[in-house]
Design a protein around this motif. Sequence first.
Motif, mmCIF file in Angstrom:
data_model
loop_
_atom_site.group_PDB
_atom_site.id
_atom_site.type_symbol
_atom_site.label_atom_id
_atom_site.label_comp_id
_atom_site.label_asym_id
_atom_site.label_seq_id
_atom_site.Cartn_x
_atom_site.Cartn_y
_atom_site.Cartn_z
ATOM 1 N N THR A 183 -9.375 -7.017 10.877
ATOM 2 C CA THR A 183 -9.954 -7.954 9.918
ATOM 3 C C THR A 183 -8.976 -8.244 8.791
ATOM 4 O OG1 THR A 183 -11.692 -8.251 8.274
ATOM 5 C CG2 THR A 183 -11.093 -5.997 8.795
ATOM 6 N N LYS A 184 -8.941 -9.492 8.324
ATOM 7 C CA LYS A 184 -8.033 -9.872 7.249
ATOM 8 C C LYS A 184 -8.519 -9.355 5.894
ATOM 9 C CE LYS A 184 -6.305 -14.033 9.549
ATOM 10 N NZ LYS A 184 -6.209 -15.506 9.531
ATOM 11 N N ASN A 185 -9.797 -8.959 5.834
ATOM 12 C CA ASN A 185 -10.343 -8.478 4.572
ATOM 13 C C ASN A 185 -10.183 -6.975 4.395
ATOM 14 O OD1 ASN A 185 -11.237 -11.057 3.839
ATOM 15 N ND2 ASN A 185 -13.069 -10.832 5.085
ATOM 16 N N GLY A 186 -9.736 -6.279 5.424
ATOM 17 C CA GLY A 186 -9.551 -4.839 5.328
ATOM 18 C C GLY A 186 -8.246 -4.497 4.628
ATOM 19 N N PRO A 187 -8.030 -3.218 4.332
ATOM 20 C CA PRO A 187 -6.777 -2.801 3.680
ATOM 21 C C PRO A 187 -5.577 -3.026 4.601
ATOM 22 C CG PRO A 187 -8.075 -0.890 4.355
ATOM 23 C CD PRO A 187 -8.939 -2.079 4.583
ATOM 24 N N ARG A 188 -4.533 -3.614 4.046
ATOM 25 C CA ARG A 188 -3.346 -3.917 4.852
ATOM 26 C C ARG A 188 -2.087 -3.478 4.112
ATOM 27 N NH1 ARG A 188 -3.538 -10.053 6.725
ATOM 28 N NH2 ARG A 188 -3.788 -10.383 4.503
ATOM 29 N N TRP A 189 -1.074 -3.172 4.904
ATOM 30 C CA TRP A 189 0.222 -2.764 4.371
ATOM 31 C C TRP A 189 1.148 -3.977 4.364
ATOM 32 C CZ3 TRP A 189 2.107 1.388 1.935
ATOM 33 C CH2 TRP A 189 3.482 1.513 1.815
ATOM 34 N N HIS A 190 1.775 -4.244 3.214
ATOM 35 C CA HIS A 190 2.725 -5.349 3.092
ATOM 36 C C HIS A 190 4.158 -4.817 3.164
ATOM 37 C CE1 HIS A 190 -0.763 -7.581 1.850
ATOM 38 N NE2 HIS A 190 -0.075 -8.678 1.645
#
Length: 434
Positions: A183-190
């Motif tokens: 999901t795009k709304n979950g926590p993501r690493w940049h």
Amino acid sequence: MPSELLLKIFSYLDAVTLLCIGCVNKRLYHLASDNLIWIRIYSTAFSPKRSNWKVNSVEKTAVSVSLLSVKDKEAGYWKKEYIAKQIASVKAALAPILRPVNPYTGLPVKVKEALRVSGLGWVIILKDKNEKEYIMEHVDLSINDASVTVVWYSKNWPSLATLSTLDLCGVTPVFMDQHKVPTKNGPRWHSLIAKYNLSSLTESTMIGCDGLIRIFCLNPGLLLGLWKMEEELAFVMAHLHFHQLMERSTLGSATVPYELPPHSPFLDDDPEYGLHGYHLHVDMHSGGVSYLCGTFRNLFSKKGNIENGYVKLIVISLKNNAQHLPLIGKVGLSWRTDIFEGCLKSCYVMDLTLLDESGKPFWCFSSPVCMRSPPRPSEGPNFLGQEYYVDYLDSAGKVHLELVWIEETEEYFIVDLALYLSVAKVNHWFGTKY
């Protein structure tokens, strides 16, 4: 609400929800980082599998963990451990996928599968002069022979006059469930791949135009299309070479790009070590169409060919008609937005992969290039057609390409292709002193 009640509520939540709650404010961040909650999540996810069929509850699993391991650790310790273990598990899953390489290109074969397993995507972050950020998710991507093309377009771009920089980042879910779509709304690493200065959109960086747009190229590998009438953004297109793509897109931070591990040269007493045994793979393409895709083996040079800080490798000789190659199809750089699409006839994308004699990637890039008419007639053989040239330059070397347009067959022929390797790069890679 009392902290005890919030902690009780948080104990029923999963890891993704806890990380999202931690972004609300400082108090919730500390409560959502509680070690007792996270050690339960950690133990449930990573405890050894039992042979009996009965599944333990989260509460029972936590009992088996010493309370001492909770009290002795600093706040947030088990959250960090859980995230680190999740990231390590994704890396472990990727390692066997990225291991097989193409013998012609020296690059990973299963890039598409690696993208699926990691949940990797790309975003651009536009920053205005007041440091306000606009994050744009990619709209489309295509996988080529040696690169990935990523496209962004929108009806609601911020005004170009207010923008200062553009950051290109890889984004991956912090927690990856292979059975669910990330999901795009979950926590993501940049992971920052490159930072571009938008004040560089000048005539010197413009590579072409048509009736609707002007196109600018910023190194490495970024295309920006501007509407001719409004001088506002129409689209952004990034060209990412496969070499170290997963590492660059996942192992950097939001502010610091991934740094390649230091290269240790393999020393040899060959008097012309580093000047021979090169293999070149080149792909010229756009919009999913390849105009030329080929491999050239055993390229070499001599000490006498070192001039002005470059080692010259002749790939296609101007004087050898048997080596001249046609570009297949109607050459052009395809672009599109949500409303319009087009093709710039004088441009295309060049993917270059140069391997050293041991088969390791020595120089790799994916970049748009533009065919231009020479400023003066060529001093070489006279061809029955209009002549064009293509030049590319970066810190590792430069490429010079000459083409002839044959009117009768309506196709371009490559009549000259030469690589110029930076002597500094050669000396660093091979430990030589040319």
